[in-house]
Scaffold this motif. Structure first.
Motif, PDB file in Angstrom:
ATOM      1  N   LYS A 191       0.274  -1.071  -0.225  1.00 38.95           N
ATOM      2  CA  LYS A 191       0.481  -0.057  -0.134  1.00 38.95           C
ATOM      3  C   LYS A 191       1.117   1.345   0.136  1.00 38.95           C
ATOM      4  N   ALA A 192       1.870   1.107   1.416  1.00 41.37           N
ATOM      5  CA  ALA A 192       3.334   2.412   0.876  1.00 41.37           C
ATOM      6  C   ALA A 192       3.556   2.697  -0.370  1.00 41.37           C
ATOM      7  N   GLU A 193       3.845   1.418  -0.846  1.00 44.46           N
ATOM      8  CA  GLU A 193       4.779   1.679  -2.260  1.00 44.46           C
ATOM      9  C   GLU A 193       4.043   1.828  -3.083  1.00 44.46           C
ATOM     10  N   THR A 194       2.630   1.351  -3.408  1.00 43.22           N
ATOM     11  CA  THR A 194       2.050   2.212  -4.276  1.00 43.22           C
ATOM     12  C   THR A 194       1.752   3.881  -4.584  1.00 43.22           C
ATOM     13  N   TRP A 195       0.995   3.829  -3.184  1.00 43.74           N
ATOM     14  CA  TRP A 195       0.859   5.546  -3.193  1.00 43.74           C
ATOM     15  C   TRP A 195       2.116   6.273  -3.171  1.00 43.74           C
ATOM     16  N   ARG A 196       3.428   5.840  -2.799  1.00 45.84           N
ATOM     17  CA  ARG A 196       3.858   6.653  -3.250  1.00 45.84           C
ATOM     18  C   ARG A 196       4.529   6.560  -4.500  1.00 45.84           C
TER      19      ARG A 196
END
Length: 322
Positions: A122-127
């Motif tokens: 989730k964090a990498e996708t939003w990054r």
């Protein structure tokens, strides 16, 4: 084909407007944008604005310039003895564009694959979404925003709102960007004066001054890169932001200087022409002096205190009541 061109033009206009608006929001409300992305990611993915997010765009721009030069050279060699058809030109341009897009597409694919392999997907996708938004903003309107902000920063630095731009930049970068002294403004001012002065010289002198200005700019950029490279790692970020700010505002001072000089020259010429034709004062320029005539805005100009009407002799003769 025409419909496709119209759709691409419309899409570019929409992207340009969205990019300009998002670039303005990054400058004016970076804290809120950062909080929104961090909240969506569930962790801190953005702490400050970093130009590393634009690395793919910058490299793509360099590759695009190289491919454009290569395309022009290839076209000159391939069609040396004949005029190329439109289809042939489209093929050459299409190949250059395709080769240019190889790197950004590869980078996007790598980022997507890394999101799938990451522990916190989730964090990498939003990054990834944040980086794409920043790159689109920089591509479609970021450069215009930078130029406008450089002029705004110079103008506001002489007013009571001088802290507006420094505060916004500090919120974005987390470091003090704007130097306390404005003495470097003199560099842009002197270059602006030289640019105006060169317009009254011959073409050879203009070329020489142009080369001097270009060499001076390159020397300034080289000195900035030297300072950044030789600084300690903890201080490089501040120097990068500060030198970037100083270079942009120096360009703004240069442009404002030569514009003001040309405006002043134009106004001086207009005044000289009006003075020569005797029209500088209009109806309020008296050829006679009379104590009974008013000469103020409130009570009226040229009004006779005796007759309470406009003096008929104000431009042609002597007051009959003197």
């Amino acid at each position: 084909m025409e419909i496709l061109i119209v759709l691409l033009a419309l899409l570019s206009q929409i992207l340009g407007l969205c990019g300009f608006v998002f670039s303005c929001l990054l400058f004016l409300r970076f804290g809120k944008i950062k909080s929104w992305f961090n909240k969506k990611a569930g962790t801190e993915i953005v702490s400050s604005f970093s130009f590393r997010s634009l690395r793919t765009l910058i490299i793509t721009g360099v590759l695009g310039f190289i491919m454009m030069m290569a395309g022009l050279l290839s076209g000159a060699l391939l069609f040396m003895d004949e005029t190329p058809a439109d289809t042939q030109l489209y093929w050459v341009a299409g190949i250059c564009v395709a080769l240019t897009l190889v790197y950004p597409v590869w980078r996007i694919v790598c980022r997507i694959l890394s999101c799938g392999r990451a522990e916190n997907k989730k964090a990498e996708t939003w990054r990834l979404f944040y980086d794409i938004a920043v790159n689109l903003a920089a591509l479609c309107g970021g450069l215009l925003v930078l130029v406008v902000l450089s002029f705004v920063a110079v103008i506001l630095s002489f007013t009571k709102w001088s802290n507006f731009v420094p505060n916004r930049l500090y919120e974005m970068s987390g470091v003090d960007v704007v130097p306390e002294s404005k003495s470097y403004y003199w560099v842009g001012a002197v270059l602006g004066v030289v640019a105006v002065f060169s317009q009254w010289l011959g073409s050879d002198s203009q070329d020489m001054i142009g080369w001097l200005v270009g060499i001076s700019a390159l020397a300034l950029i080289g000195y900035a890169l030297y300072q950044i490279r030789s600084a300690v790692p903890e201080d490089r970020k501040r120097l990068m932001w500060r030198w970037g700010y100083m270079i942009l505002t120096t360009y703004a001072v240069f442009t404002i200087t030569w514009i003001l000089i040309f405006v002043a020259i134009a106004l001086l010429i207009l005044y000289v022409v009006l003075a020569a034709t005797g029209n500088t004062g209009g109806k309020d320029k008296y050829k006679v002096t009379c104590d009974n005539l008013t000469d103020d805005v409130i009570n009226g100009r040229g009004i006779c205190k005796i007759t309470n009407s406009r003096c008929k002799m104000r431009d042609t003769g002597v007051c009959p009541y003197n």
